[in-house]
Design a protein around this motif. Structure first.
Motif, PDB file in Angstrom:
ATOM      1  N   UNK A 284      58.510  15.044  30.620  1.00  0.00           N
ATOM      2  CA  UNK A 284      57.251  15.265  31.003  1.00  0.00           C
ATOM      3  C   UNK A 284      56.244  14.121  30.445  1.00  0.00           C
ATOM      4  N   UNK A 285      55.614  13.337  30.800  1.00  0.00           N
ATOM      5  CA  UNK A 285      54.615  12.321  30.296  1.00  0.00           C
ATOM      6  C   UNK A 285      53.326  12.942  30.145  1.00  0.00           C
ATOM      7  N   UNK A 286      53.001  13.537  28.957  1.00  0.00           N
ATOM      8  CA  UNK A 286      51.710  14.199  28.905  1.00  0.00           C
ATOM      9  C   UNK A 286      50.623  13.634  28.148  1.00  0.00           C
ATOM     10  N   UNK A 287      49.477  13.723  28.461  1.00  0.00           N
ATOM     11  CA  UNK A 287      48.219  13.109  27.869  1.00  0.00           C
ATOM     12  C   UNK A 287      47.135  14.030  27.592  1.00  0.00           C
ATOM     13  N   UNK A 288      46.431  14.248  26.543  1.00  0.00           N
ATOM     14  CA  UNK A 288      45.277  15.178  26.235  1.00  0.00           C
ATOM     15  C   UNK A 288      44.110  14.333  26.272  1.00  0.00           C
ATOM     16  N   UNK A 289      43.118  14.574  27.013  1.00  0.00           N
ATOM     17  CA  UNK A 289      41.709  13.993  27.339  1.00  0.00           C
ATOM     18  C   UNK A 289      40.773  14.811  26.504  1.00  0.00           C
ATOM     19  N   UNK A 290      39.887  14.038  25.834  1.00  0.00           N
ATOM     20  CA  UNK A 290      38.578  14.606  25.426  1.00  0.00           C
ATOM     21  C   UNK A 290      37.589  14.738  26.606  1.00  0.00           C
ATOM     22  N   UNK A 291      37.406  15.894  27.071  1.00  0.00           N
ATOM     23  CA  UNK A 291      36.671  16.110  28.416  1.00  0.00           C
ATOM     24  C   UNK A 291      35.206  16.706  27.999  1.00  0.00           C
ATOM     25  N   UNK A 292      34.291  15.967  28.922  1.00  0.00           N
ATOM     26  CA  UNK A 292      32.921  16.439  28.631  1.00  0.00           C
ATOM     27  C   UNK A 292      32.277  17.133  29.867  1.00  0.00           C
ATOM     28  N   UNK A 293      32.730  16.683  31.117  1.00  0.00           N
ATOM     29  CA  UNK A 293      32.368  17.042  32.483  1.00  0.00           C
ATOM     30  C   UNK A 293      31.527  16.286  33.049  1.00  0.00           C
ATOM     31  N   UNK A 294      31.373  15.000  32.230  1.00  0.00           N
ATOM     32  CA  UNK A 294      30.265  14.121  32.822  1.00  0.00           C
ATOM     33  C   UNK A 294      31.201  13.070  33.757  1.00  0.00           C
ATOM     34  N   UNK A 295      30.621  12.244  34.342  1.00  0.00           N
ATOM     35  CA  UNK A 295      31.222  11.219  35.257  1.00  0.00           C
ATOM     36  C   UNK A 295      32.332  10.557  34.547  1.00  0.00           C
ATOM     37  N   UNK A 296      32.191   9.820  33.319  1.00  0.00           N
ATOM     38  CA  UNK A 296      33.326   8.917  32.992  1.00  0.00           C
ATOM     39  C   UNK A 296      34.559   9.978  32.733  1.00  0.00           C
ATOM     40  N   UNK A 297      34.411  11.033  31.938  1.00  0.00           N
ATOM     41  CA  UNK A 297      35.579  11.853  31.813  1.00  0.00           C
ATOM     42  C   UNK A 297      36.239  12.401  32.886  1.00  0.00           C
ATOM     43  N   UNK A 298      35.376  12.652  33.858  1.00  0.00           N
ATOM     44  CA  UNK A 298      35.881  13.461  35.179  1.00  0.00           C
ATOM     45  C   UNK A 298      36.834  12.276  36.025  1.00  0.00           C
TER      46      UNK A 298
END
Length: 388
Positions: A1-15
């Motif tokens: 499985x190719x897994x990535x972890x995203x620093x998420x803020x809930x804003x437009x860019x990260x969404x």
């Protein structure tokens, strides 16, 4: 499985990064991480993340943020060109928490939603690249516009607060609130009052207020004689300062990449604490301590602004700052009114001030200064005579 972890803020860019990581980069398992450093709507961001990501984690880092990042900043009077480093000082902590989650879930890649024109890409990646994981930056690599992102989010059923009419990009934590985008990118434009969320319009402030902030070894501990835990102390001063319009900054900022950018910030607690701390230092540190410290504070602020908190020099500078704070204890009283924050009194049991020696109303033996004055300008006088 190719897994990535995203620093998420809930804003437009990260969404929009979540579906982009699947569609454009081929990841079949996207993990989002919200790191709580005092921003509002953490619950909203978490709900959104759980709806669009394959796996989600929320990390409460508020106390760690204050004690391990903001308190050292206060000791160093951290300020870059008038900017109190709110976003800058938070990014390395957020990045480190994202890395911890990535290592725990066995991810092969780390991702962020920063563009290629700002500073945050560097702050995140200074931490991310300490690992062997791949680093992915969709906003930078795909060179997307805000309008495209808004339409893309709508197509994928992702609710976002930004609109074409009010395309503000807002970042908040306990220390500051930054507002960018739209008309704010034009240096000649006057910011609309609607962009401010923490501070009252200074012209509407009707009554001044005085508060006392106490410090122990350079660390703020009390407000108005009441001892507060670290997070509550910052929140309290944000509320008090905000209702007087204290802590607005509208500035031209020199970014790491060399670009000049127009930036707007709100930071009531930071304004109060930095002004009070610097004033207390002027009462308790020697002239030569202050002189050297002001030079090293600039070095500290630049490293923090650049996100280089793992640079060995940063550790050395923090050791110096800690050493200077041994006697920076006492209280400072400030008057807040119509956007201004002014020190009106201060006291320390370790003050280097001596009323008996400095007062015009006391005796002493002032004639001892005569010998000093004879030699004080000696070389200058000799040089002038040499010149005729």
């Amino acid at each position: 499985m190719k897994k990535v972890v995203l620093a998420y803020s809930g804003g437009l860019d990260t969404s929009v990064c979540v579906p982009l990581l699947r569609e454009r980069y081929g990841f079949d398992h996207v993990v989002t991480v919200v790191v709580d450093v005092g921003q509002p709507d953490v619950d909203m961001a978490e709900r959104k993340a759980r709806a669009i990501a394959d796996e989600h984690y929320t990390v409460d880092a508020k106390r760690e943020f204050v004690e391990d990042y903001l308190f050292p900043l206060i000791k160093a009077n951290g300020c870059y060109e008038g900017y109190v480093l709110g976003t800058a000082i938070a990014r390395p902590l957020i990045a480190k928490k994202v890395v911890e989650v990535a290592e725990r879930v066995g991810a092969s890649a780390l991702a962020h939603g920063c563009t290629g024109k700002g500073n945050d890409q560097l702050r995140f990646e200074a931490v991310f690249r300490l690992t062997d994981m791949e680093v992915v930056a969709p906003m930078r690599e795909l060179n997307l516009t805000r309008e495209w992102e808004i339409e893309y989010a709508r197509e994928h059923g992702i609710p976002v607060p930004a609109t074409k009419e009010k395309p503000w990009s807002i970042d908040e934590n306990l220390w500051s609130r930054s507002i960018e985008g739209g008309v704010l990118e034009e240096p000649e434009s006057v910011p609309p009052e609607e962009i401010y969320g923490w501070t009252l319009d200074p012209t509407r402030d009707e009554h001044p207020e005085e508060i006392t902030v106490s410090f122990e070894r350079g660390v703020p501990t009390e407000v108005e004689g009441k001892r507060l835990e670290p997070v509550k102390l910052v929140q309290t001063l944000n509320e008090i300062g905000g209702r007087h319009g204290v802590g607005r900054t509208d500035m031209m900022e020199d970014r790491v990449l060399g670009l000049k950018a127009r930036e707007n910030y709100e930071h009531p607690a930071a304004t109060i604490l930095l002004k009070a701390h610097r004033d207390l230092e002027s009462l308790t540190l020697t002239y030569r301590q202050l002189q050297l410290k002001r030079v090293l504070e600039q070095q500290w602020a630049e490293l923090a602004y650049f996100g280089l908190v793992d640079e060995p020099l940063f550790e050395d500078l923090n050791a110096f700052m800690d050493s200077t704070q041994r006697y920076v204890s006492g209280w400072v009283r400030l008057r807040l009114y119509a956007g201004s924050c002014r020190v009106v009194a201060r006291h320390s049991p370790h003050a280097l001030y001596s009323k008996d020696m400095v007062s015009f109303d006391t005796g002493g033996e002032p004639w001892h200064a005569e010998g000093f004055s004879v030699f004080h300008s000696l070389q200058s006088r000799i040089a002038r005579r040499r010149e005729g």
